[in-house]
Scaffold this active site. Structure first.
Site, mmCIF file in Angstrom:
data_model
loop_
_atom_site.group_PDB
_atom_site.id
_atom_site.type_symbol
_atom_site.label_atom_id
_atom_site.label_comp_id
_atom_site.label_asym_id
_atom_site.label_seq_id
_atom_site.Cartn_x
_atom_site.Cartn_y
_atom_site.Cartn_z
ATOM 1 N N GLY A 6 0.820 -1.201 0.000
ATOM 2 C CA GLY A 6 0.000 0.000 0.000
ATOM 3 C C GLY A 6 0.856 1.254 0.000
ATOM 4 O O GLY A 6 2.090 1.200 -0.094
ATOM 5 N N SER B 173 4.209 1.938 2.235
ATOM 6 C CA SER B 173 4.445 0.654 2.910
ATOM 7 C C SER B 173 5.906 0.239 2.861
ATOM 8 O O SER B 173 6.306 -0.693 3.556
ATOM 9 C CB SER B 173 3.589 -0.437 2.260
ATOM 10 N N ALA C 119 10.918 4.323 -14.682
ATOM 11 C CA ALA C 119 9.926 5.149 -13.981
ATOM 12 C C ALA C 119 8.718 5.327 -14.898
ATOM 13 O O ALA C 119 8.824 5.940 -15.961
ATOM 14 C CB ALA C 119 10.530 6.492 -13.609
ATOM 15 N N HIS D 197 12.969 9.918 -4.814
ATOM 16 C CA HIS D 197 13.264 8.592 -5.356
ATOM 17 C C HIS D 197 14.616 8.588 -6.058
ATOM 18 O O HIS D 197 15.417 7.667 -5.903
ATOM 19 C CB HIS D 197 12.167 8.177 -6.352
#
Length: 404
Positions: free
Chosen positions: A235, A238, A258, A276
């Site tokens: 989720g 998570s 990506a 990221h």
């Protein structure tokens, strides 16, 4: 060469006497670790663990035959405890070689951080590489000499998986190399989770006191023998992306795919993408695309696809899935065809693959038909994709639960 690990932990050891954390509480039995120290053929000692004589005795060894003690930690490293009778510890200057009367040769290797790495060559030619905490070789194997992959490598896999990736890229870690994780500490999880993470990196941890014969280990991890296809579900927040990145952090040349693209004027999305990107190893290459099939069909380095939910959103946009009329008159069939094509490419891909997807079936039922349609189609995509993967994980609260 015979190698005995008198300790396998970080400099402060594990557990710490003054620390009540969960990691220390779980560090009992084989998971309790003194500071890392290696005894080679009972004649060479690399680093010192507290109470080294007692540590050697517990391992069924003696330090009476040690003729050389070498330090690897930075000059401001842990305090030294030198038992009576041991030679004074020294540090070999970078790129210098020390020849021992026992027939061992020790070459000091330059690192990308303070400290000294050591390449130990035994009398019969076996080779062992040892790196201090948080270190990687400077450059790509500079000064390591010829000879192909090492027999044994001991390094800080937990904090520096990129150090292992560099060694693989330079051909210094191969299918038969025994990669041992040392300097284990608070930044790694306890128990089975530690060993699962290390196995995914092609490494292992052993208890303090373990002895092994260099060159006789035949369980080295060949990249081709790792799960070729892995799906990581979870989720929001998570830890699924972190888990996926961790699984490939010790391998070179990864292509990060990506699928989210860019969103003009959306500062929050741009910040997400930047976080990221900063988290990924600098050696990874990024491709922003939803055209996944050509990437899967071509041979090449490992792929990390993050994420399938965004690929599905893009694909549903293209087939008109949000318009009920278009959906009924061909959009649903077109989406099913594209999913089948993607899954077929996953089945036959020659590349190592780790993919990330959202698990949305356990939440509140969406209030709109479009939301319910997306939820249903993502559930079907996840199930079809997972059917082609040797390894499937579900991440919950940062913990990865193996489903397959």
């Amino acid at each position: 060469m015979e190698l005995t690990l008198l300790g396998t932990g970080e400099p402060a050891g594990l557990p710490r006497s003054d620390c009540p954390c969960a990691r220390c509480a779980a560090a009992v039995g084989h998971e309790a670790r003194a500071a890392t120290a290696l005894l080679v053929d009972s004649t060479l000692l690399l680093d010192l663990t507290p109470g080294p004589a007692f540590a050697a005795a517990r391992a069924g060894r003696s330090l009476s035959g040690v003729r050389q003690v070498l330090l690897s930690h930075p000059h401001d490293g842990p305090a030294l405890e030198v038992p009576a009778g041991l030679p004074a510890p020294v540090r070999v200057p970078d790129r210098q070689e020390l020849a021992l009367i026992s027939g061992h040769r020790v070459r000091a290797l330059a690192l990308d951080s303070p400290g000294t790495g050591y390449l130990v060559t035994g009398p019969d030619g076996e080779r062992l590489l040892y790196l201090p905490p948080g270190a990687a070789l400077a450059g790509t194997g500079s000064g390591t000499g010829p000879g192909g992959p090492y027999d044994v490598v001991l390094l800080d896999v937990g904090r520096r998986p990129d150090a292992l990736a560099r060694l693989r890229e330079a051909g210094l870690v191969g299918a038969a190399t025994d990669v041992l994780a040392v300097h284990l500490g608070h930044d790694l999880p306890p128990g089975p989770e530690l060993h699962r993470r290390l196995a995914a990196a092609g490494a292992r941890a052993v208890p303090d006191g373990t002895s092994l014969t260099v060159g006789e280990f035949h369980g080295g991890v060949d990249v081709s023998q790792l799960p070729r296809r892995t799906l990581v579900l979870g989720g929001a927040r998570s830890g699924k992306s972190v888990e996926a990145e961790r699984r490939l952090a010790a391998f070179p040349g990864v292509v990060y795919v990506a699928t989210g693209g860019s969103r003009d004027g959306d500062a929050e999305w741009a910040a997400r993408v930047a976080r990221h990107r900063e988290r990924r190893p600098a050696s990874w290459r990024t491709e922003e695309t939803c055209d996944l099939v050509p990437l899967l069909e071509r041979d090449g380095p490992p792929l990390l696809i993050d994420c399938l939910a965004l690929w599905l959103t893009h694909t549903m946009d293209e087939v008109g899935a949000w318009d009920d009329t278009r959906w009924e008159r061909g959009g649903a069939a077109e989406l099913a065809t594209r999913v089948r094509t993607l899954v077929e490419a996953v089945r036959h891909t020659p590349r190592q693959l780790v993919a990330v997807s959202n698990e949305v079936g356990s939440g509140v039922v969406p209030a709109t038909p479009a939301g319910r349609r997306f939820r249903d189609e993502l559930g079907r995509l996840n199930a079809a994709f997972a059917a082609e993967c040797e390894h499937v994980l579900l991440t919950v609260a940062g913990v990865a639960l193996p489903l397959r």
